[in-house]
Enzyme design. Structure first.
Site, PDB file in Angstrom:
ATOM      1  N   HIS A  99      13.952 -10.069 -29.552  1.00 40.75           N
ATOM      2  CA  HIS A  99      13.438 -11.398 -29.910  1.00 40.75           C
ATOM      3  C   HIS A  99      14.396 -12.071 -30.865  1.00 40.75           C
ATOM      4  CE1 HIS A  99      11.737  -8.351 -32.591  1.00 40.75           C
ATOM      5  NE2 HIS A  99      11.783  -9.268 -33.560  1.00 40.75           N
ATOM      6  N   HIS A 101      14.787 -14.846 -33.717  1.00 41.44           N
ATOM      7  CA  HIS A 101      14.049 -15.655 -34.692  1.00 41.44           C
ATOM      8  C   HIS A 101      14.721 -17.021 -34.807  1.00 41.44           C
ATOM      9  CE1 HIS A 101      11.612 -12.409 -36.730  1.00 41.44           C
ATOM     10  NE2 HIS A 101      12.573 -11.640 -36.236  1.00 41.44           N
TER      11      HIS A 101
END
Ligand code: 5GP
Ligand code: ZN
Length: 139
Positions: A99, A101
């Protein structure tokens, strides 16, 4: 596999935090935001990190990062962004589904730059050129 972000990608968890998706990637709001608009961008398929990520997933993933950054800029008018990946447990990765950010930054938010993550500015003993030689990818 019982992965939290796979569940979000399958919309098996409340999906009202999803803010963008394309065929291969999805962006949703972080449940513990570091700033207003803190967003996570993931590939819909499970990859632990950028090393295992398949080549043809790169474009949709980073296209989603660009799209959501543009949108955050448009609707929230932050003064900047910090965009990054915690890669590996020792680097702070808690959820083992890749992921990115996207953290909007605001004047006076008290946050610092990527350079503040590690406070080690000592020069290479082997010299910059030797380290570059070791790392360089041949064409
Ligand atoms: P990491 O430290 O792995 O880079 O960050 C994981 C991030 O996922 C954290 O910022 C955390 O707040 C976020 N997160 C963890 N669980 C959930 C969840 O169930 N929903 C959402 N939207 N974010 C989550
Ligand atoms: Zn997953």
């Amino acid at each position: 596999m019982d992965c939290l972000f796979c569940k979000i990608a399958r919309k098996g968890l409340p999906s009202d935090v999803i803010v963008y998706e394309n065929d291969a990637a999805m962006a949703f709001l972080d449940i513990h935001p570091l700033s207003l608009g803190h967003t996570l961008v993931i590939p819909k398929i499970h990859y632990e990190n950028i090393i295992t990520l398949k080549e043809d997933e790169i474009t949709p993933l980073f296209s989603a990062v660009k799209k959501i950054t543009e949108q955050l800029m448009k609707v929230l008018s932050p003064h900047g962004f910090t965009i990054g990946i915690n890669h590996g447990k020792d680097a702070g990765q808690v959820v083992d589904h890749l992921h990115i950010h996207v953290i909007p930054r605001y004047l006076g938010d008290g946050g610092r730059s990527i350079h503040s993550i590690i406070q080690n500015s000592s020069p290479y003993e082997e010299g910059l050129h030797n380290i570059a030689k070791k790392i360089r990818i041949s064409q």
